[in-house]
Design a protein around this motif. Structure first.
Motif, PDB file in Angstrom:
ATOM      1  N   GLU A 208       0.825  -1.204   0.000  1.00 24.62           N
ATOM      2  CA  GLU A 208       0.000   0.000   0.000  1.00 24.62           C
ATOM      3  C   GLU A 208       0.865   1.262   0.000  1.00 24.62           C
ATOM      4  O   GLU A 208       0.619   2.195  -0.763  1.00 24.62           O
ATOM      5  CB  GLU A 208      -0.942  -0.002   1.200  1.00 24.62           C
ATOM      6  CG  GLU A 208      -1.885   1.185   1.213  1.00 24.62           C
ATOM      7  CD  GLU A 208      -2.982   1.052   2.248  1.00 24.62           C
ATOM      8  OE1 GLU A 208      -3.435   2.104   2.738  1.00 24.62           O
ATOM      9  OE2 GLU A 208      -3.385  -0.086   2.558  1.00 24.62           O
ATOM     10  N   THR A 209       1.903   1.277   0.828  1.00 22.06           N
ATOM     11  CA  THR A 209       2.798   2.438   0.871  1.00 22.06           C
ATOM     12  C   THR A 209       3.471   2.655  -0.473  1.00 22.06           C
ATOM     13  O   THR A 209       3.586   3.789  -0.964  1.00 22.06           O
ATOM     14  CB  THR A 209       3.861   2.246   1.966  1.00 22.06           C
ATOM     15  OG1 THR A 209       3.211   2.103   3.230  1.00 22.06           O
ATOM     16  CG2 THR A 209       4.810   3.428   2.022  1.00 22.06           C
ATOM     17  N   ALA A 210       3.920   1.553  -1.101  1.00 21.06           N
ATOM     18  CA  ALA A 210       4.593   1.662  -2.397  1.00 21.06           C
ATOM     19  C   ALA A 210       3.642   2.152  -3.485  1.00 21.06           C
ATOM     20  O   ALA A 210       4.033   2.946  -4.351  1.00 21.06           O
ATOM     21  CB  ALA A 210       5.182   0.307  -2.779  1.00 21.06           C
ATOM     22  N   LEU A 211       2.383   1.710  -3.455  1.00 22.52           N
ATOM     23  CA  LEU A 211       1.429   2.150  -4.469  1.00 22.52           C
ATOM     24  C   LEU A 211       1.078   3.626  -4.310  1.00 22.52           C
ATOM     25  O   LEU A 211       0.898   4.343  -5.303  1.00 22.52           O
ATOM     26  CB  LEU A 211       0.168   1.296  -4.405  1.00 22.52           C
ATOM     27  CG  LEU A 211       0.309  -0.158  -4.861  1.00 22.52           C
ATOM     28  CD1 LEU A 211      -0.994  -0.904  -4.656  1.00 22.52           C
ATOM     29  CD2 LEU A 211       0.729  -0.234  -6.333  1.00 22.52           C
ATOM     30  N   VAL A 212       0.963   4.091  -3.078  1.00 25.87           N
ATOM     31  CA  VAL A 212       0.726   5.518  -2.853  1.00 25.87           C
ATOM     32  C   VAL A 212       1.873   6.320  -3.453  1.00 25.87           C
ATOM     33  O   VAL A 212       1.660   7.352  -4.114  1.00 25.87           O
ATOM     34  CB  VAL A 212       0.562   5.802  -1.354  1.00 25.87           C
ATOM     35  CG1 VAL A 212       0.573   7.305  -1.087  1.00 25.87           C
ATOM     36  CG2 VAL A 212      -0.737   5.184  -0.831  1.00 25.87           C
ATOM     37  N   ARG A 213       3.086   5.833  -3.275  1.00 19.10           N
ATOM     38  CA  ARG A 213       4.260   6.521  -3.840  1.00 19.10           C
ATOM     39  C   ARG A 213       4.238   6.436  -5.369  1.00 19.10           C
ATOM     40  O   ARG A 213       4.565   7.400  -6.062  1.00 19.10           O
ATOM     41  CB  ARG A 213       5.537   5.889  -3.278  1.00 19.10           C
ATOM     42  CG  ARG A 213       6.803   6.660  -3.609  1.00 19.10           C
ATOM     43  CD  ARG A 213       7.992   6.028  -2.926  1.00 19.10           C
ATOM     44  NE  ARG A 213       8.032   6.300  -1.490  1.00 19.10           N
ATOM     45  CZ  ARG A 213       8.127   5.364  -0.550  1.00 19.10           C
ATOM     46  NH1 ARG A 213       8.199   4.088  -0.887  1.00 19.10           N
ATOM     47  NH2 ARG A 213       8.182   5.706   0.720  1.00 19.10           N
ATOM     48  N   LEU A 214       3.861   5.285  -5.904  1.00 14.99           N
ATOM     49  CA  LEU A 214       3.772   5.119  -7.358  1.00 14.99           C
ATOM     50  C   LEU A 214       2.826   6.160  -7.953  1.00 14.99           C
ATOM     51  O   LEU A 214       3.164   6.832  -8.941  1.00 14.99           O
ATOM     52  CB  LEU A 214       3.285   3.704  -7.692  1.00 14.99           C
ATOM     53  CG  LEU A 214       3.195   3.289  -9.174  1.00 14.99           C
ATOM     54  CD1 LEU A 214       3.244   1.768  -9.305  1.00 14.99           C
ATOM     55  CD2 LEU A 214       1.928   3.794  -9.867  1.00 14.99           C
ATOM     56  N   LEU A 215       1.643   6.293  -7.368  1.00 15.17           N
ATOM     57  CA  LEU A 215       0.664   7.233  -7.914  1.00 15.17           C
ATOM     58  C   LEU A 215       1.139   8.676  -7.791  1.00 15.17           C
ATOM     59  O   LEU A 215       0.884   9.510  -8.675  1.00 15.17           O
ATOM     60  CB  LEU A 215      -0.680   7.036  -7.213  1.00 15.17           C
ATOM     61  CG  LEU A 215      -1.375   5.696  -7.525  1.00 15.17           C
ATOM     62  CD1 LEU A 215      -2.571   5.488  -6.603  1.00 15.17           C
ATOM     63  CD2 LEU A 215      -1.808   5.629  -8.979  1.00 15.17           C
ATOM     64  N   ALA A 216       1.831   8.991  -6.713  1.00 18.46           N
ATOM     65  CA  ALA A 216       2.368  10.348  -6.552  1.00 18.46           C
ATOM     66  C   ALA A 216       3.431  10.631  -7.610  1.00 18.46           C
ATOM     67  O   ALA A 216       3.460  11.720  -8.217  1.00 18.46           O
ATOM     68  CB  ALA A 216       2.939  10.513  -5.149  1.00 18.46           C
ATOM     69  N   LEU A 217       4.316   9.665  -7.845  1.00 25.93           N
ATOM     70  CA  LEU A 217       5.346   9.841  -8.868  1.00 25.93           C
ATOM     71  C   LEU A 217       4.731   9.876 -10.269  1.00 25.93           C
ATOM     72  O   LEU A 217       5.210  10.606 -11.149  1.00 25.93           O
ATOM     73  CB  LEU A 217       6.369   8.706  -8.775  1.00 25.93           C
ATOM     74  CG  LEU A 217       7.318   8.760  -7.571  1.00 25.93           C
ATOM     75  CD1 LEU A 217       8.108   7.454  -7.454  1.00 25.93           C
ATOM     76  CD2 LEU A 217       8.276   9.946  -7.699  1.00 25.93           C
ATOM     77  N   HIS A 218       3.686   9.077 -10.483  1.00 28.36           N
ATOM     78  CA  HIS A 218       3.004   9.070 -11.782  1.00 28.36           C
ATOM     79  C   HIS A 218       2.406  10.443 -12.077  1.00 28.36           C
ATOM     80  O   HIS A 218       2.533  10.974 -13.190  1.00 28.36           O
ATOM     81  CB  HIS A 218       1.909   8.001 -11.766  1.00 28.36           C
ATOM     82  CG  HIS A 218       1.239   7.809 -13.088  1.00 28.36           C
ATOM     83  ND1 HIS A 218       1.819   7.125 -14.132  1.00 28.36           N
ATOM     84  CD2 HIS A 218       0.025   8.224 -13.541  1.00 28.36           C
ATOM     85  CE1 HIS A 218       0.994   7.111 -15.168  1.00 28.36           C
ATOM     86  NE2 HIS A 218      -0.095   7.771 -14.836  1.00 28.36           N
TER      87      HIS A 218
END
Length: 375
Positions: A208-218
């Motif tokens: 979950e933490t990694a996906l939140v970061r993925l979407l922010a970077l996206h």
């Protein structure tokens, strides 16, 4: 709501069931997972975690239509659908819009009876609606339903997908058309190493933490440019956060972080099934490109590492034939749109086919103009 029809064939009792209750869908996870594992054509977009999460984010009350076929207590076929009213009354696959492939699930051991029962149940469920399966990968299980359909039907091309063979990065580089192309790719890998880029696979507890970061970077990487607006919406975020954790635990997804030192500079989500690995979504800090790092090579190198050692047989670049994908000499595989109707809904089929063919001609004209411009 549940409707049940039973039939007997060669002593085996087949039960075709229409499920419209979301709670019943939620409880199908274990049985759905077993059938998913017995359907070689299935892609990650047919997993229970993906589809049920999609329904929670995108489904509309009263529109769920799940068709299930059981042999005794064993689930042997499933068609996850939703009823829509516009622009035409139709049964569409769950996952439509954000899934690169749509399909039904059919047990590989089926001798045709489960496929026949699913086809009959689909004809009954359709009533006054068109059956519209978009984005069917060639060889999809729903082709066995389409072949058995007794009413009007039609097929048109849908989105192109680009596919590479399941090779390690060295093998993909060896397929490039010239020695210079291979030298550039190896130089890009050396550049990534010189920058200190390293990667780690994210564990289930960290997804979950990694996906939140993925979407922010996206969001950051596309700032000021054209971005798929759906990827920025709360419902898409909620879908990913629900679906990917269970998919990681079941082996149907891998989340990878790319770091320089302790800083996360990119995150990638790759989806997996028995026959393929596909890079679905990533986010990369713009600073990578400013440092002349080739993000496409970085992602492909990571994804290629998931296809070796007896893993998935195809490395799919999923929908779209962008120039950076064509650089790797992929095979262009066109999804199909399979439409089925009953005799009294044949006019809906005619309207849908005419519209689809008109849009297809328009896309082909635009594609030829782009290719001429690039030439």
């Amino acid at each position: 709501m549940t409707a049940t029809v039973t039939a007997r064939a060669r002593g085996v009792r087949l039960t075709a069931e229409l499920v419209t209750a979301p709670d019943a869908f939620a409880g199908l996870g274990p049985a759905w997972g077993r059938l998913f594992g017995r359907c070689a054509a299935a892609t990650p977009f047919q997993s229970h975690a993906w589809l049920h999460s999609w329904w929670l984010s995108y489904g509309q009350p009263g529109r769920l239509r799940l068709l299930l076929v059981r042999a005794g207590h064993d689930l042997v076929a499933a068609a996850p659908l939703m009823l829509v009213r516009r622009p035409l009354p139709a049964l569409l696959p769950l996952g439509t819009g954000i899934s690169d492939y749509a399909d039904v699930l059919l047990d590989d051991a089926d001798d045709g009876r489960a496929a026949g029962a699913l086809t009959a149940a689909l004809a009954t469920a359709a009533r006054t609606a068109l059956v519209d399966f978009r984005e069917v990968r060639p060889g999809g299980a729903v082709e066995r339903v389409y072949d058995r359909w007794r009413g009007p039907r039609g097929a048109v091309p849908d989105s192109p997908c680009l596919e590479l063979p399941a090779l390690p990065m060295d093998g993909l580089i060896a397929r490039l058309p010239s020695g210079k192309s291979g030298q550039r790719a190896r130089a890009q890998l050396r550049r990534l190493a010189a920058l200190g880029v390293w990667r780690r696979t994210v564990g289930p507890q960290e997804v979950e933490t990694a996906l939140v970061r993925l979407l922010a970077l996206h969001r950051l990487q596309w700032q000021g440019r054209g971005v798929t607006s759906e990827h920025l919406r709360p419902r898409f975020r909620a879908h990913l956060l629900r679906a990917v954790g269970p998919m990681v635990r079941s082996g149907n997804a891998v989340v990878t972080e790319f770091r320089i030192g302790d800083e996360v500079v990119a995150v990638d989500l790759t989806l997996l099934s028995g026959g393929m690995a596909g890079g679905y979504l990533y986010g990369a800090h713009p600073g990578l490109r400013e440092r002349r790092a080739d993000v496409a090579v970085m992602l492909l190198d990571a994804c290629a590492g998931l296809t070796g050692g007896g893993g998935p047989g195809t490395l799919s670049l999923l929908r779209g034939d962008e120039p950076y994908k064509r650089h790797w000499r992929p095979e262009r595989v066109v999804n199909q749109r399979l439409l089925m109707a009953r005799p009294h809904t044949a006019p809906l089929l005619t309207a849908a086919l005419c519209g689809a063919r008109t849009r297809q001609r328009g896309r082909e004209v635009r594609r030829r103009w782009r290719e001429r411009g690039q030439g």
